[in-house]
Design a protein around this motif. Sequence first.
Motif, PDB file in Angstrom:
ATOM      1  N   ARG A 177       0.925  -1.360   0.119  1.00 29.02           N
ATOM      2  CA  ARG A 177       0.084   0.000  -0.005  1.00 29.02           C
ATOM      3  C   ARG A 177       0.746   1.428   0.050  1.00 29.02           C
ATOM      4  NH1 ARG A 177      -4.562  -0.974   4.011  1.00 29.02           N
ATOM      5  NH2 ARG A 177      -5.413  -1.898   2.192  1.00 29.02           N
ATOM      6  N   PRO A 178       1.307   1.719  -1.190  1.00 31.36           N
ATOM      7  CA  PRO A 178       2.223   2.769  -1.347  1.00 31.36           C
ATOM      8  C   PRO A 178       1.158   3.924  -1.055  1.00 31.36           C
ATOM      9  CG  PRO A 178       2.245   1.555  -3.351  1.00 31.36           C
ATOM     10  CD  PRO A 178       1.142   0.973  -2.355  1.00 31.36           C
ATOM     11  N   PHE A 179       1.539   5.242  -0.290  1.00 29.72           N
ATOM     12  CA  PHE A 179       1.223   6.453  -0.470  1.00 29.72           C
ATOM     13  C   PHE A 179       1.533   7.254  -1.616  1.00 29.72           C
ATOM     14  CE2 PHE A 179       0.068   4.708   3.533  1.00 29.72           C
ATOM     15  CZ  PHE A 179      -0.735   5.764   4.234  1.00 29.72           C
ATOM     16  N   ASN A 180       1.357   8.508  -1.703  1.00 28.22           N
ATOM     17  CA  ASN A 180       1.091   8.837  -3.130  1.00 28.22           C
ATOM     18  C   ASN A 180       2.679   9.146  -3.582  1.00 28.22           C
ATOM     19  OD1 ASN A 180      -0.878  10.510  -1.367  1.00 28.22           O
ATOM     20  ND2 ASN A 180      -1.422  11.056  -3.297  1.00 28.22           N
ATOM     21  N   THR A 181       2.985   8.345  -4.658  1.00 31.50           N
ATOM     22  CA  THR A 181       4.179   8.159  -5.421  1.00 31.50           C
ATOM     23  C   THR A 181       4.462   9.371  -6.327  1.00 31.50           C
ATOM     24  OG1 THR A 181       4.143   5.813  -5.188  1.00 31.50           O
ATOM     25  CG2 THR A 181       5.813   6.634  -6.741  1.00 31.50           C
ATOM     26  N   TYR A 182       5.387   9.878  -6.668  1.00 31.89           N
ATOM     27  CA  TYR A 182       5.750  10.845  -7.523  1.00 31.89           C
ATOM     28  C   TYR A 182       7.227  10.716  -8.037  1.00 31.89           C
ATOM     29  CZ  TYR A 182       9.072  13.289  -4.392  1.00 31.89           C
ATOM     30  OH  TYR A 182      10.025  13.510  -3.559  1.00 31.89           O
ATOM     31  N   GLY A 183       7.349  11.401  -9.277  1.00 29.91           N
ATOM     32  CA  GLY A 183       8.615  11.332  -9.873  1.00 29.91           C
ATOM     33  C   GLY A 183       8.582  11.331 -11.288  1.00 29.91           C
ATOM     34  N   PRO A 184       9.776  11.116 -12.042  1.00 25.06           N
ATOM     35  CA  PRO A 184       9.938  11.130 -13.417  1.00 25.06           C
ATOM     36  C   PRO A 184       8.862  10.317 -14.240  1.00 25.06           C
ATOM     37  CG  PRO A 184      12.086  11.133 -12.787  1.00 25.06           C
ATOM     38  CD  PRO A 184      11.156  10.963 -11.494  1.00 25.06           C
ATOM     39  N   ARG A 185       8.343  10.713 -15.159  1.00 25.92           N
ATOM     40  CA  ARG A 185       7.368   9.860 -16.001  1.00 25.92           C
ATOM     41  C   ARG A 185       5.970  10.116 -15.443  1.00 25.92           C
ATOM     42  NH1 ARG A 185      10.732   4.007 -16.127  1.00 25.92           N
ATOM     43  NH2 ARG A 185      12.859   5.069 -16.892  1.00 25.92           N
ATOM     44  N   GLN A 186       5.630  10.646 -14.645  1.00 22.70           N
ATOM     45  CA  GLN A 186       4.349  10.477 -14.023  1.00 22.70           C
ATOM     46  C   GLN A 186       3.485  11.658 -14.641  1.00 22.70           C
ATOM     47  OE1 GLN A 186       3.882  11.978  -9.769  1.00 22.70           O
ATOM     48  NE2 GLN A 186       2.139  10.436  -9.400  1.00 22.70           N
ATOM     49  N   SER A 187       2.040  11.129 -14.763  1.00 23.92           N
ATOM     50  CA  SER A 187       1.186  12.027 -15.570  1.00 23.92           C
ATOM     51  C   SER A 187       0.709  13.248 -14.887  1.00 23.92           C
ATOM     52  CB  SER A 187      -0.116  11.041 -16.025  1.00 23.92           C
ATOM     53  OG  SER A 187      -1.005  12.035 -16.518  1.00 23.92           O
ATOM     54  N   ILE A 317      11.997  17.628 -11.196  1.00 23.08           N
ATOM     55  CA  ILE A 317      11.891  18.895 -12.014  1.00 23.08           C
ATOM     56  C   ILE A 317      12.867  18.925 -13.176  1.00 23.08           C
ATOM     57  CG2 ILE A 317      12.484  21.389 -12.023  1.00 23.08           C
ATOM     58  CD1 ILE A 317      11.134  21.412  -9.284  1.00 23.08           C
ATOM     59  N   LYS A 318      14.019  18.356 -12.927  1.00 23.10           N
ATOM     60  CA  LYS A 318      15.209  18.158 -13.768  1.00 23.10           C
ATOM     61  C   LYS A 318      14.782  17.305 -14.876  1.00 23.10           C
ATOM     62  CE  LYS A 318      19.882  16.363 -14.481  1.00 23.10           C
ATOM     63  NZ  LYS A 318      21.180  16.067 -13.660  1.00 23.10           N
ATOM     64  N   TRP A 319      13.957  16.269 -14.729  1.00 28.05           N
ATOM     65  CA  TRP A 319      13.387  15.340 -15.791  1.00 28.05           C
ATOM     66  C   TRP A 319      12.287  16.119 -16.747  1.00 28.05           C
ATOM     67  CZ3 TRP A 319       8.857  13.249 -17.449  1.00 28.05           C
ATOM     68  CH2 TRP A 319       8.876  12.266 -18.329  1.00 28.05           C
ATOM     69  N   PHE A 320      11.565  16.895 -15.993  1.00 27.46           N
ATOM     70  CA  PHE A 320      10.635  17.741 -16.795  1.00 27.46           C
ATOM     71  C   PHE A 320      11.285  18.643 -17.612  1.00 27.46           C
ATOM     72  CE2 PHE A 320       7.448  15.498 -14.187  1.00 27.46           C
ATOM     73  CZ  PHE A 320       6.571  15.207 -15.179  1.00 27.46           C
ATOM     74  N   SER A 321      12.462  19.410 -17.215  1.00 21.95           N
ATOM     75  CA  SER A 321      13.094  20.452 -17.869  1.00 21.95           C
ATOM     76  C   SER A 321      13.565  19.962 -19.066  1.00 21.95           C
ATOM     77  CB  SER A 321      14.280  20.808 -16.987  1.00 21.95           C
ATOM     78  OG  SER A 321      15.411  19.890 -16.890  1.00 21.95           O
ATOM     79  N   ASP A 322      13.767  18.608 -19.393  1.00 19.81           N
ATOM     80  CA  ASP A 322      13.991  18.158 -20.746  1.00 19.81           C
ATOM     81  C   ASP A 322      12.845  18.108 -21.553  1.00 19.81           C
ATOM     82  OD1 ASP A 322      14.543  16.590 -23.090  1.00 19.81           O
ATOM     83  OD2 ASP A 322      16.093  15.429 -21.958  1.00 19.81           O
ATOM     84  N   GLU A 323      12.967  19.076 -22.749  1.00 17.18           N
ATOM     85  CA  GLU A 323      11.992  19.257 -23.671  1.00 17.18           C
ATOM     86  C   GLU A 323      11.194  18.061 -24.186  1.00 17.18           C
ATOM     87  OE1 GLU A 323      12.198  22.308 -26.732  1.00 17.18           O
ATOM     88  OE2 GLU A 323      12.838  23.869 -25.196  1.00 17.18           O
ATOM     89  N   LYS A 324      11.759  17.036 -24.505  1.00 19.36           N
ATOM     90  CA  LYS A 324      11.302  15.958 -25.123  1.00 19.36           C
ATOM     91  C   LYS A 324      10.308  15.193 -24.134  1.00 19.36           C
ATOM     92  CE  LYS A 324      15.031  12.087 -24.376  1.00 19.36           C
ATOM     93  NZ  LYS A 324      15.658  12.829 -23.444  1.00 19.36           N
ATOM     94  N   ASN A 325      10.819  15.332 -22.688  1.00 21.84           N
ATOM     95  CA  ASN A 325       9.796  14.813 -21.807  1.00 21.84           C
ATOM     96  C   ASN A 325       8.733  15.895 -21.363  1.00 21.84           C
ATOM     97  OD1 ASN A 325      11.574  12.751 -21.086  1.00 21.84           O
ATOM     98  ND2 ASN A 325      12.755  13.745 -19.807  1.00 21.84           N
TER      99      ASN A 325
END
Length: 336
Positions: A177-187, A317-325
Amino acid sequence: MAYEMKIFLTGAEGFIGSHLVDKLLKLKFKVKALVFYNTHNSYGWLEKYSKKNVENLEIVFGDIRDSSLLKQHIKGCDCIVNLAALISIPYSYSSPQSYIQTNTIGTLNLLEIAREFKIKKFIHTSTSEVYGTPEYLPIDEKHRLFAQSPYAASKIAADQIVNSFYLSYNLPVIIARPFNTYGPRQSPRAIIPSLITQVFENKKINVGNTKATRDFNYVDDTVNAFISIINSNNKKIFGEVINFGTNFDISILELIDVISDLFEKKININIDKIRLRPEKSEVNKLRADNTKAFSLLNWSPKYNNIYGLKKGLGKTIKWFSDEKNLNKFKSNIYHI
């Protein structure tokens, strides 16, 4: 747990699932990854594996609502990790039946096949939303379950069916039962990527309830939680529900302040009524008691407290800063 174990992973193309595939392959596990069938042959976040033969990885298309297809693919596997689910809470208000079909009936299909094939370990993914607005904090696994959305109801039903297969048939199940997961690739349907993508593209961000608090888990910690279950030889984990969280919660308004500091820019906030849940459906607070995870699995979050959150947010933030992401998402459109 020996590395020769073959794992059948549902929801493999998704946010958490794809990160888990990466880690399992790094650890030399054999993985059969189920990707939700689609007519444009998309591998989702597993696309990087689509044009080459990867040792220990087999990608198959399917749907957990189809038991006959599942039976073909699960045969020969030792462990099932169920991450397939419809997850958007707002969409569950519009389409509750689809949530029951996927999250509940789909889980039942997997359980019946696991029982038939004598699967050695069945790991089912729950959600902190099943607790509803808590009666006490931090929330331990004994807390009552209270569905405040059709999504939460479908997951409670799935959890209870999983537990019933342990009690009725001695199937070796574990409910993570994970609580709110976040990170690269999340919608951007989730709050953290929604905020980050809006800050990159707009001077103003649209949000819903800013008073609610959440226990945010960086995706590496959530993935390591699943790895700890897969690797565990502790038979005491069977039949157990295990929370995975940081035991630290933060309000959405405070979260916005942290993100503002990381971007080094002022963020203007607009309360968007369409993003508000129905009043009685809002879960006001979530914070995990992770004592059981530590005692049974020796798991603890590396990205804990405010400093861990800032570290995880920085990586995101670093992952989303890549324009292709960033360009994979449409932050100007509200995704339910």
